[in-house]
Design a protein around this motif. Sequence first.
Motif, PDB file in Angstrom:
ATOM      1  N   ASN A 107       0.833  -1.207   0.000  1.00  0.00           N
ATOM      2  CA  ASN A 107       0.000   0.000   0.000  1.00  0.00           C
ATOM      3  C   ASN A 107       0.864   1.251   0.000  1.00  0.00           C
ATOM      4  OD1 ASN A 107      -2.514  -1.225  -0.056  1.00  0.00           O
ATOM      5  ND2 ASN A 107      -2.677  -1.331   2.184  1.00  0.00           N
ATOM      6  N   SER A 108       2.007   1.173   0.678  1.00  0.00           N
ATOM      7  CA  SER A 108       2.879   2.343   0.754  1.00  0.00           C
ATOM      8  C   SER A 108       3.684   2.511  -0.550  1.00  0.00           C
ATOM      9  CB  SER A 108       3.805   2.181   1.967  1.00  0.00           C
ATOM     10  OG  SER A 108       4.915   3.023   1.857  1.00  0.00           O
ATOM     11  N   ILE A 109       4.383   1.491  -0.962  1.00  0.00           N
ATOM     12  CA  ILE A 109       5.339   1.656  -2.068  1.00  0.00           C
ATOM     13  C   ILE A 109       4.627   1.822  -3.412  1.00  0.00           C
ATOM     14  CG2 ILE A 109       5.798  -0.778  -2.630  1.00  0.00           C
ATOM     15  CD1 ILE A 109       8.830   0.174  -2.508  1.00  0.00           C
ATOM     16  N   LEU A 110       3.487   1.164  -3.581  1.00  0.00           N
ATOM     17  CA  LEU A 110       2.793   1.255  -4.874  1.00  0.00           C
ATOM     18  C   LEU A 110       1.862   2.457  -4.957  1.00  0.00           C
ATOM     19  CD1 LEU A 110       2.089  -2.546  -5.561  1.00  0.00           C
ATOM     20  CD2 LEU A 110       3.941  -1.123  -6.475  1.00  0.00           C
ATOM     21  N   SER A 111       1.840   3.265  -3.896  1.00  0.00           N
ATOM     22  CA  SER A 111       1.003   4.476  -3.958  1.00  0.00           C
ATOM     23  C   SER A 111       1.783   5.652  -4.533  1.00  0.00           C
ATOM     24  CB  SER A 111       0.475   4.833  -2.576  1.00  0.00           C
ATOM     25  OG  SER A 111       1.568   5.216  -1.761  1.00  0.00           O
ATOM     26  N   LYS A 112       3.089   5.463  -4.773  1.00  0.00           N
ATOM     27  CA  LYS A 112       3.888   6.566  -5.330  1.00  0.00           C
ATOM     28  C   LYS A 112       3.484   6.841  -6.781  1.00  0.00           C
ATOM     29  CE  LYS A 112       7.942   5.526  -2.523  1.00  0.00           C
ATOM     30  NZ  LYS A 112       9.395   5.480  -2.469  1.00  0.00           N
TER      31      LYS A 112
END
Length: 297
Positions: free
Chosen positions: A290-295
């Motif tokens: 959720n964190s890394i692919l939200s960039k």
Amino acid sequence: MRSFLTILLPIFLFSLISVPSPVIAWGEEGHKTVGQIAQNFLQPAIAGSVANLFQDKSFDGQLSLAAVWADEVKHQRGSPFFGWSSPLHFLDTQDNPGKSCSVNMQRDCPDARCVVGAITNYTTQLDCTNGYDKFTRDIALRFLAHFYGDITQPLHVCGREKGGNEVKVTFDGDSANLHAIWDTQMVEKRLQDFGSDFSQYADFLTKEIQSGKYASQKNDWVSCISSPKAPTLCPLTWAIDTNAINCPFVWDTVDNNPDADLGGSYYQDAVPIIDQQLSKGGYRLGVFLNSILSKNC
Ligand code: ADE
Ligand code: ZN
Ligand code: ZN
């Protein structure tokens, strides 16, 4: 028919006894459970990004199916990942369980060729701000979906007797090895409580994380993820956490009661650890994606 019985049947039967089944980490069911827990925590847009990255449509966009890929390719002759990727699945600590447990990167993970180094490197490759192509990011995601599981298996962060692979034990009356019962037999026995259906087990653990016995711990499991040093800090933190289980528990019965059948009270005592470790792997993977692919790239 005659030729089947005289020629093909003996070849078929011989192939059954002569082809060893691959040794897989956390076994297939453990990895699928971790992948499914993670999937349960993905934001809808992130689940879409995951499905988009996977070029292998047999995964059906699901982390549970992608999570077993890394074990398949490491054994497949002719695969570009054959052989060299094997050491990336574990970290052989040169400590002394059950007396003293520790992880030391210089000592235990030369050239970053261990599960901690692998998570660091594949995290960098998945992060779209680093400019890797779609193929590289797809492979990185497959490896991460698997290594987030491996790094929670106590014997994958333990160098003693090749992570217990060389330790003969008895499990429910059958001979086995200590590593394999943690990877496979104990997880499959636990799954029987859920109709041998990994997604039922994953849903049960998901609820425990959301509002049950892990609700108050789950933030600690992922506290490293927001750090700017997350790609190196997180896998090392998680490896230390997992390695510590080798000292109070994993080796105790083997050392003090080596003839015990580990399908009895050892298994009963291992169940809460298995539940918790699979939950950690799945929750961390979901929160991390959720964190890394939200960039936005
Ligand atoms: N091979 C050597 N050590 C190992 C470990 N700790 N886990 C899995 N496979 C291994
Ligand atoms: Zn294993
Ligand atoms: Zn593995």
